[in-house]
Design an enzyme around this catalytic site. Structure first.
Site, PDB file in Angstrom:
ATOM      1  N   HIS A  57       0.816  -1.215   0.000  1.00  0.00           N
ATOM      2  CA  HIS A  57       0.000   0.000   0.000  1.00  0.00           C
ATOM      3  C   HIS A  57       0.856   1.274   0.000  1.00  0.00           C
ATOM      4  O   HIS A  57       0.323   2.373  -0.143  1.00  0.00           O
ATOM      5  CB  HIS A  57      -0.916   0.035   1.228  1.00  0.00           C
ATOM      6  CG  HIS A  57      -1.983  -1.016   1.198  1.00  0.00           C
ATOM      7  ND1 HIS A  57      -1.896  -2.187   1.920  1.00  0.00           N
ATOM      8  CD2 HIS A  57      -3.160  -1.085   0.520  1.00  0.00           C
ATOM      9  CE1 HIS A  57      -2.979  -2.916   1.704  1.00  0.00           C
ATOM     10  NE2 HIS A  57      -3.753  -2.281   0.861  1.00  0.00           N
ATOM     11  N   ARG A  71      -6.697   5.760   1.634  1.00  0.00           N
ATOM     12  CA  ARG A  71      -6.337   4.904   2.768  1.00  0.00           C
ATOM     13  C   ARG A  71      -5.027   5.350   3.416  1.00  0.00           C
ATOM     14  O   ARG A  71      -4.822   5.145   4.606  1.00  0.00           O
ATOM     15  CB  ARG A  71      -6.250   3.445   2.308  1.00  0.00           C
ATOM     16  CG  ARG A  71      -7.610   2.872   1.925  1.00  0.00           C
ATOM     17  CD  ARG A  71      -7.593   1.369   1.822  1.00  0.00           C
ATOM     18  NE  ARG A  71      -7.016   0.896   0.568  1.00  0.00           N
ATOM     19  CZ  ARG A  71      -6.980  -0.388   0.201  1.00  0.00           C
ATOM     20  NH1 ARG A  71      -7.488  -1.318   0.985  1.00  0.00           N
ATOM     21  NH2 ARG A  71      -6.449  -0.748  -0.961  1.00  0.00           N
ATOM     22  N   ASP A 128     -13.878  -7.003  -3.407  1.00  0.00           N
ATOM     23  CA  ASP A 128     -13.065  -6.937  -2.186  1.00  0.00           C
ATOM     24  C   ASP A 128     -13.569  -5.767  -1.347  1.00  0.00           C
ATOM     25  O   ASP A 128     -13.430  -4.609  -1.738  1.00  0.00           O
ATOM     26  CB  ASP A 128     -11.598  -6.745  -2.556  1.00  0.00           C
ATOM     27  CG  ASP A 128     -10.677  -6.794  -1.350  1.00  0.00           C
ATOM     28  OD1 ASP A 128     -11.175  -6.767  -0.201  1.00  0.00           O
ATOM     29  OD2 ASP A 128      -9.454  -6.853  -1.543  1.00  0.00           O
ATOM     30  N   GLU A 182     -15.887 -10.574  -0.643  1.00  0.00           N
ATOM     31  CA  GLU A 182     -14.685 -10.840   0.162  1.00  0.00           C
ATOM     32  C   GLU A 182     -14.519  -9.855   1.317  1.00  0.00           C
ATOM     33  O   GLU A 182     -14.670  -8.646   1.141  1.00  0.00           O
ATOM     34  CB  GLU A 182     -13.450 -10.785  -0.744  1.00  0.00           C
ATOM     35  CG  GLU A 182     -12.139 -10.993  -0.005  1.00  0.00           C
ATOM     36  CD  GLU A 182     -10.956 -11.111  -0.937  1.00  0.00           C
ATOM     37  OE1 GLU A 182      -9.883 -10.564  -0.615  1.00  0.00           O
ATOM     38  OE2 GLU A 182     -11.109 -11.750  -2.012  1.00  0.00           O
ATOM     39  N   GLU A 238      -7.973 -12.778   5.211  1.00  0.00           N
ATOM     40  CA  GLU A 238      -6.756 -12.009   4.920  1.00  0.00           C
ATOM     41  C   GLU A 238      -6.134 -11.421   6.182  1.00  0.00           C
ATOM     42  O   GLU A 238      -4.918 -11.398   6.334  1.00  0.00           O
ATOM     43  CB  GLU A 238      -7.097 -10.905   3.922  1.00  0.00           C
ATOM     44  CG  GLU A 238      -5.991  -9.909   3.641  1.00  0.00           C
ATOM     45  CD  GLU A 238      -6.430  -8.815   2.697  1.00  0.00           C
ATOM     46  OE1 GLU A 238      -5.839  -7.734   2.725  1.00  0.00           O
ATOM     47  OE2 GLU A 238      -7.384  -9.035   1.920  1.00  0.00           O
ATOM     48  N   ASP A 264      -3.003 -14.723   4.624  1.00  0.00           N
ATOM     49  CA  ASP A 264      -1.778 -14.172   4.031  1.00  0.00           C
ATOM     50  C   ASP A 264      -0.607 -14.821   4.765  1.00  0.00           C
ATOM     51  O   ASP A 264      -0.478 -14.687   5.980  1.00  0.00           O
ATOM     52  CB  ASP A 264      -1.735 -12.646   4.196  1.00  0.00           C
ATOM     53  CG  ASP A 264      -0.581 -12.018   3.433  1.00  0.00           C
ATOM     54  OD1 ASP A 264       0.576 -12.399   3.689  1.00  0.00           O
ATOM     55  OD2 ASP A 264      -0.826 -11.144   2.580  1.00  0.00           O
ATOM     56  N   HIS A 289      -4.029 -14.884   0.357  1.00  0.00           N
ATOM     57  CA  HIS A 289      -4.018 -13.491  -0.070  1.00  0.00           C
ATOM     58  C   HIS A 289      -2.634 -13.147  -0.628  1.00  0.00           C
ATOM     59  O   HIS A 289      -1.624 -13.280   0.071  1.00  0.00           O
ATOM     60  CB  HIS A 289      -4.329 -12.579   1.121  1.00  0.00           C
ATOM     61  CG  HIS A 289      -4.066 -11.133   0.856  1.00  0.00           C
ATOM     62  ND1 HIS A 289      -2.967 -10.472   1.375  1.00  0.00           N
ATOM     63  CD2 HIS A 289      -4.746 -10.218   0.127  1.00  0.00           C
ATOM     64  CE1 HIS A 289      -2.995  -9.209   0.987  1.00  0.00           C
ATOM     65  NE2 HIS A 289      -4.061  -9.036   0.228  1.00  0.00           N
ATOM     66  N   GLU A 347      -4.018 -15.937  -6.101  1.00  0.00           N
ATOM     67  CA  GLU A 347      -4.294 -14.525  -6.344  1.00  0.00           C
ATOM     68  C   GLU A 347      -3.043 -13.825  -6.843  1.00  0.00           C
ATOM     69  O   GLU A 347      -1.939 -14.075  -6.354  1.00  0.00           O
ATOM     70  CB  GLU A 347      -4.772 -13.838  -5.060  1.00  0.00           C
ATOM     71  CG  GLU A 347      -5.015 -12.337  -5.235  1.00  0.00           C
ATOM     72  CD  GLU A 347      -5.460 -11.632  -3.963  1.00  0.00           C
ATOM     73  OE1 GLU A 347      -6.070 -10.553  -4.076  1.00  0.00           O
ATOM     74  OE2 GLU A 347      -5.202 -12.159  -2.867  1.00  0.00           O
TER      75      GLU A 347
END
Length: 400
Positions: free
Chosen positions: A28, A54, A220, A246, A274, A297, A324, A344
């Site tokens: 991110h 975010r 998501d 999700e 996740e 994850d 994830h 994924e």
């Protein structure tokens, strides 16, 4: 009784922890204009000042954690995950004592000691992220010392290739690139009211028109919804062939997930995990019948050692495990498990228009799907098969 020692493996000499900024494992941590930070629904969207980005509420505050484990012969195993400087402290000042001087093959005992020694202040979140990073670095070291890829240490590949769905802003482009499905971020949550719900459905409808009737489409929701909103979203999305919804609710609300799974239209899947951690958290999801697919994850749930336990538990409950993201760390796992039939791929290109390595620039030699697939032979280098980019400005804040 004479204690038998493992032969042929040098002991662990040093454990080191670094932090680095800018993409990579903390994916991110991107620049302006990236799809991953473009008005995505979050639990913080109830506050207008944190609705657009975010990063505004600190999703990228931690940065990447890099863990190195060096054996006495100079071989280095490493791994990357999120956690930044706080995780560096945990690794160097607490967890390292359970590794240095030990045989790297003792990963079960090492994991057990790391987890239960931190249980009084850990159990989930940042502490388990740090444990995950150490555990993955240990598996990388063990593979390098034995001259085998991690998937061979896990029992070997059960298929010749991996197939992927893509997570990003453009499922239509993902279809053209050969992926089996596309998962879009939800852009509006309860704070957006009925108008936001209509916009979500309109975006899904537009994408369905672009990709046709048979391509998978998923949403998501990144923990942003409540049961009522998630139910209304699922019901409205059903006519557009939504495959799954999700992580719609807070990961602590197991009761909400159980209710949502009962509420969604027949045939639509509920997925989550996740942000869950350890076999005990996933046991709750399974025994309360919260979802159809678990999505741990491997860099956050406890590492490879714990993911194996989570997967076995899920298999006994007849559930799929589709980790994830997490790049090579999940690829080596998925290729070895029958209840992980696909993987994924996070589209880390800012416009989701190109396939680029997920953990760039931190990993060198990171394989990526071609036409939505990855041959098992691409994972045959020792360990996880990647190297650390040592040209990056890594910082070791708690050197010993």
């Amino acid at each position: 009784m004479v204690r038998m020692e493992y032969t042929g493996l040098p002991r662990i000499k040093h454990v080191r922890a670094f932090t680095v900024r800018g993409g990579g494992a903390d994916y991110h941590d991107q620049g302006e204009g990236h799809w991953i930070d473009d008005h995505i629904a979050t639990p913080m969207a109830r506050y207008p000042e944190y609705r657009q980005s975010r990063q505004s509420f600190g999703i990228n505050a931690l940065g990447t954690l890099v863990v190195e484990i060096e054996a006495e012969d100079g071989t280095i195993g490493f791994a990357v995950t999120t956690g930044g400087e706080p995780a560096c402290f945990l690794v160097e000042r607490h967890l390292a004592r359970f590794l240095e001087g030990r045989n790297p093959a003792e990963y079960e005992k090492i994991w057990d000691q790391m987890y239960f020694s931190t249980q009084y202040y850990g159990r989930k979140g940042l502490v388990v992220n740090a444990i995950s990073g150490v555990d993955l670095a240990l598996w990388d070291l063990l593979g390098k010392l034995r001259g085998e890829p991690v998937h061979a240490l896990l029992g070997g590949a059960v298929r010749d290739e991996l197939q992927f769905y893509a997570t990003g802003s453009r499922p239509d482009l993902a279809k053209d690139m050969g992926f089996i499905g596309g998962k879009m971020p939800l852009h509006h949550g309860p704070a957006g009211g009925i108008e936001g719900l209509r916009k979500n459905i309109a975006e899904l409808a537009t994408m369905r028109e672009r990709v046709g009737p048979d391509f998978w489409l998923m949403l998501d929701c990144w923990m942003a919804l409540d049961v009522d909103y998630a139910t209304r979203l699922a019901l409205a999305a059903n006519e557009h062939g939504l495959k799954w919804i999700e992580e719609a609710i807070s990961p602590d609300d197991y009761w909400g997930y159980a209710a949502l799974k009962r509420n969604v239209p027949r045939g639509m899947l509920v997925t989550t995990g996740e942000h869950e951690a350890t076999r005990w958290g996933f046991r709750m999801l399974l025994e309360m019948d919260c979802c159809d697919i678990l999505q741990p994850d491997v860099g956050w749930c406890g590492g490879m050692t714990e993911l194996l336990k989570i997967s076995a538990l899920a298999d006994a409950h007849g559930k799929l495990v589709v980790p994830h993201g997490s790049s090579v760390y999940s690829y080596h796992f998925v290729i070895t498990r029958h209840n992980s039939p696909f993987a994924e791929f996070l589209m880390m290109h800012p416009a989701s228009s190109e396939v680029v390595p997920m953990f760039h620039p931190q990993l060198i030699g990171e394989p990526v799907p071609v036409n939505g697939r990855l041959r098992a032979s691409a994972l045959d280098k020792p360990g996880f098969g990647v190297e650390l980019n040592r040209d990056l400005p890594m910082h070791r804040p708690y050197a010993r």
